[in-house]
Design a protein around this motif. Structure first.
Motif, PDB file in Angstrom:
ATOM      1  N   LEU A 110     -32.960 -54.237 -68.677  1.00 30.56           N
ATOM      2  CA  LEU A 110     -33.199 -55.530 -68.049  1.00 30.56           C
ATOM      3  C   LEU A 110     -33.489 -55.281 -66.580  1.00 30.56           C
ATOM      4  O   LEU A 110     -32.622 -54.794 -65.846  1.00 30.56           O
ATOM      5  N   ASP A 111     -34.731 -55.562 -66.174  1.00 35.83           N
ATOM      6  CA  ASP A 111     -35.151 -55.295 -64.789  1.00 35.83           C
ATOM      7  C   ASP A 111     -34.839 -53.863 -64.387  1.00 35.83           C
ATOM      8  O   ASP A 111     -34.340 -53.588 -63.290  1.00 35.83           O
ATOM      9  N   GLY A 112     -35.087 -52.932 -65.306  1.00 36.92           N
ATOM     10  CA  GLY A 112     -34.926 -51.511 -65.014  1.00 36.92           C
ATOM     11  C   GLY A 112     -33.524 -50.974 -65.146  1.00 36.92           C
ATOM     12  O   GLY A 112     -33.300 -49.772 -64.988  1.00 36.92           O
ATOM     13  N   VAL A 113     -32.561 -51.845 -65.466  1.00 37.59           N
ATOM     14  CA  VAL A 113     -31.161 -51.422 -65.608  1.00 37.59           C
ATOM     15  C   VAL A 113     -30.784 -51.490 -67.080  1.00 37.59           C
ATOM     16  O   VAL A 113     -31.037 -52.493 -67.752  1.00 37.59           O
ATOM     17  N   GLU A 114     -30.135 -50.416 -67.586  1.00 39.65           N
ATOM     18  CA  GLU A 114     -29.795 -50.384 -69.004  1.00 39.65           C
ATOM     19  C   GLU A 114     -28.850 -51.524 -69.361  1.00 39.65           C
ATOM     20  O   GLU A 114     -27.908 -51.843 -68.622  1.00 39.65           O
ATOM     21  N   LEU A 115     -29.116 -52.120 -70.511  1.00 42.86           N
ATOM     22  CA  LEU A 115     -28.369 -53.281 -70.985  1.00 42.86           C
ATOM     23  C   LEU A 115     -26.888 -52.971 -71.118  1.00 42.86           C
ATOM     24  O   LEU A 115     -26.495 -51.907 -71.610  1.00 42.86           O
ATOM     25  N   ASP A 116     -26.036 -53.915 -70.684  1.00 42.06           N
ATOM     26  CA  ASP A 116     -24.598 -53.770 -70.875  1.00 42.06           C
ATOM     27  C   ASP A 116     -24.281 -53.653 -72.362  1.00 42.06           C
ATOM     28  O   ASP A 116     -24.923 -54.284 -73.205  1.00 42.06           O
ATOM     29  N   ALA A 117     -23.280 -52.870 -72.684  1.00 46.25           N
ATOM     30  CA  ALA A 117     -22.923 -52.613 -74.079  1.00 46.25           C
ATOM     31  C   ALA A 117     -22.082 -53.721 -74.686  1.00 46.25           C
ATOM     32  O   ALA A 117     -21.471 -53.539 -75.740  1.00 46.25           O
ATOM     33  N   GLU A 118     -22.012 -54.874 -74.048  1.00 49.54           N
ATOM     34  CA  GLU A 118     -21.276 -56.008 -74.601  1.00 49.54           C
ATOM     35  C   GLU A 118     -21.898 -57.295 -74.073  1.00 49.54           C
ATOM     36  O   GLU A 118     -22.611 -57.286 -73.070  1.00 49.54           O
ATOM     37  N   PRO A 119     -21.693 -58.417 -74.792  1.00 52.59           N
ATOM     38  CA  PRO A 119     -22.270 -59.684 -74.333  1.00 52.59           C
ATOM     39  C   PRO A 119     -21.806 -60.032 -72.924  1.00 52.59           C
ATOM     40  O   PRO A 119     -20.700 -59.697 -72.509  1.00 52.59           O
ATOM     41  N   SER A 120     -22.693 -60.701 -72.188  1.00 49.90           N
ATOM     42  CA  SER A 120     -22.366 -61.094 -70.817  1.00 49.90           C
ATOM     43  C   SER A 120     -23.051 -62.423 -70.509  1.00 49.90           C
ATOM     44  O   SER A 120     -23.942 -62.854 -71.245  1.00 49.90           O
ATOM     45  N   PRO A 121     -22.651 -63.095 -69.421  1.00 49.24           N
ATOM     46  CA  PRO A 121     -23.190 -64.417 -69.121  1.00 49.24           C
ATOM     47  C   PRO A 121     -24.693 -64.446 -68.845  1.00 49.24           C
ATOM     48  O   PRO A 121     -25.280 -65.531 -68.834  1.00 49.24           O
ATOM     49  N   ASP A 122     -25.315 -63.273 -68.626  1.00 50.15           N
ATOM     50  CA  ASP A 122     -26.755 -63.309 -68.369  1.00 50.15           C
ATOM     51  C   ASP A 122     -27.575 -63.477 -69.638  1.00 50.15           C
ATOM     52  O   ASP A 122     -28.789 -63.578 -69.597  1.00 50.15           O
ATOM     53  N   ARG A 123     -26.878 -63.532 -70.805  1.00 49.56           N
ATOM     54  CA  ARG A 123     -27.547 -63.754 -72.077  1.00 49.56           C
ATOM     55  C   ARG A 123     -26.842 -64.872 -72.840  1.00 49.56           C
ATOM     56  O   ARG A 123     -25.658 -64.774 -73.138  1.00 49.56           O
TER      57      ARG A 123
END
Length: 257
Positions: free
Chosen positions: A62-75
């Motif tokens: 996401l914008d060049g940063v690897e996706l967090d390995a757990e759900p977060s408020p940005d999704r």
């Protein structure tokens, strides 16, 4: 706005390959409709986007940063089955995300913070056409109203990415069209990137700025476990309700069966 990059993503469960070699570059603010036959990995891809599952190989950025390995408020996510809490009113359902964010342990706000959260939730309910139903419980709402409530619940935290897993399948055509218009307006207003799984090809081309089909290209019995589905069509939509090349519509329709 968020750019999504999918680099050589595979998903394998034990000895079963579900997705293989998926490469995508998604422009910020896109509305991506994912189509294809049942079992071809569309919902699996959505769960990886959510962070509920991780790729077996490759990575999602996401914008060049690897996706967090757990759900977060940005999704944010909306499922076909209405994901609302039956014991809470519409207003309480939408406020809950703000309360958990500010008070993870108690999920309760007081004073000025509570008034601010209530105002934000009321604004969101008005945006989805539920301003008249803020004190009603989900059991008192129609199917279309419950799905609008689920959308409000998903959007209250202003996610960068909205994930929709067949969210309109249970709605009758009239209500579905109404919710389509609400969703399109919110997508334009908020500038989100949207990924929507659907089996309805007309819905895909009505809502999506880009239609991506997943399917298996190797279907012999000895290949079914070793190889998975991948991107077989990737079409940008020019604002019309049909693909730019009519012959592809038949092929996509067959793939969606």
């Amino acid at each position: 706005m968020t750019r999504v990059t999918v680099e050589n993503v595979w998903k394998v469960y034990d000895d079963q390959t579900v997705l293989e070699n998926v490469h995508l570059e998604i422009e910020p603010g896109s509305f991506i409709a994912l189509v294809g036959p049942s079992g071809c990995g569309k919902s699996t891809f959505l769960r990886m986007m959510l962070g509920d599952e991780a790729p077996s190989r490759g990575r999602i950025l996401l914008d060049g940063v690897e996706l967090d390995a757990e759900p977060s408020p940005d999704r944010g996510v909306v499922f076909q089955k209405y994901s609302v809490f039956p014991h809470l009113t519409a207003l309480q359902n939408v406020m809950l995300g703000l309360e958990f964010a500010a008070s993870p342990v108690m999920a309760r706000l007081f004073g000025k913070a509570k008034r601010k959260a209530k105002t934000e939730a009321l604004d969101m309910l008005n945006c989805v056409g539920l301003g008249h139903a803020v004190h009603k419980y989900p059991s008192e709402l129609s199917g279309g109203m419950q799905q609008r409530l689920a959308i409000a619940q998903a959007l209250i935290k202003k996610p960068k990415i909205l994930l929709l897993d067949e969210p309109f399948g249970a709605l009758d055509p009239g209500i579905r069209a109404e919710v389509h218009e609400i969703l399109l307006r919110l997508w334009r207003d908020e500038g989100m990137t949207v990924f929507m799984v659907t089996h309805d090809l007309s819905e895909a081309f009505k809502l999506g700025t880009r239609v991506i089909a997943f399917d298996r290209v190797r279907t012999r019995p000895e290949e079914m476990k070793v190889y998975g589905a991948t991107v077989t069509f990737d079409l940008k939509v020019d604002g019309k309700s049909v693909p730019p090349r009519p012959e592809l519509r038949e092929e996509l329709a067959a793939a969606a069966q």
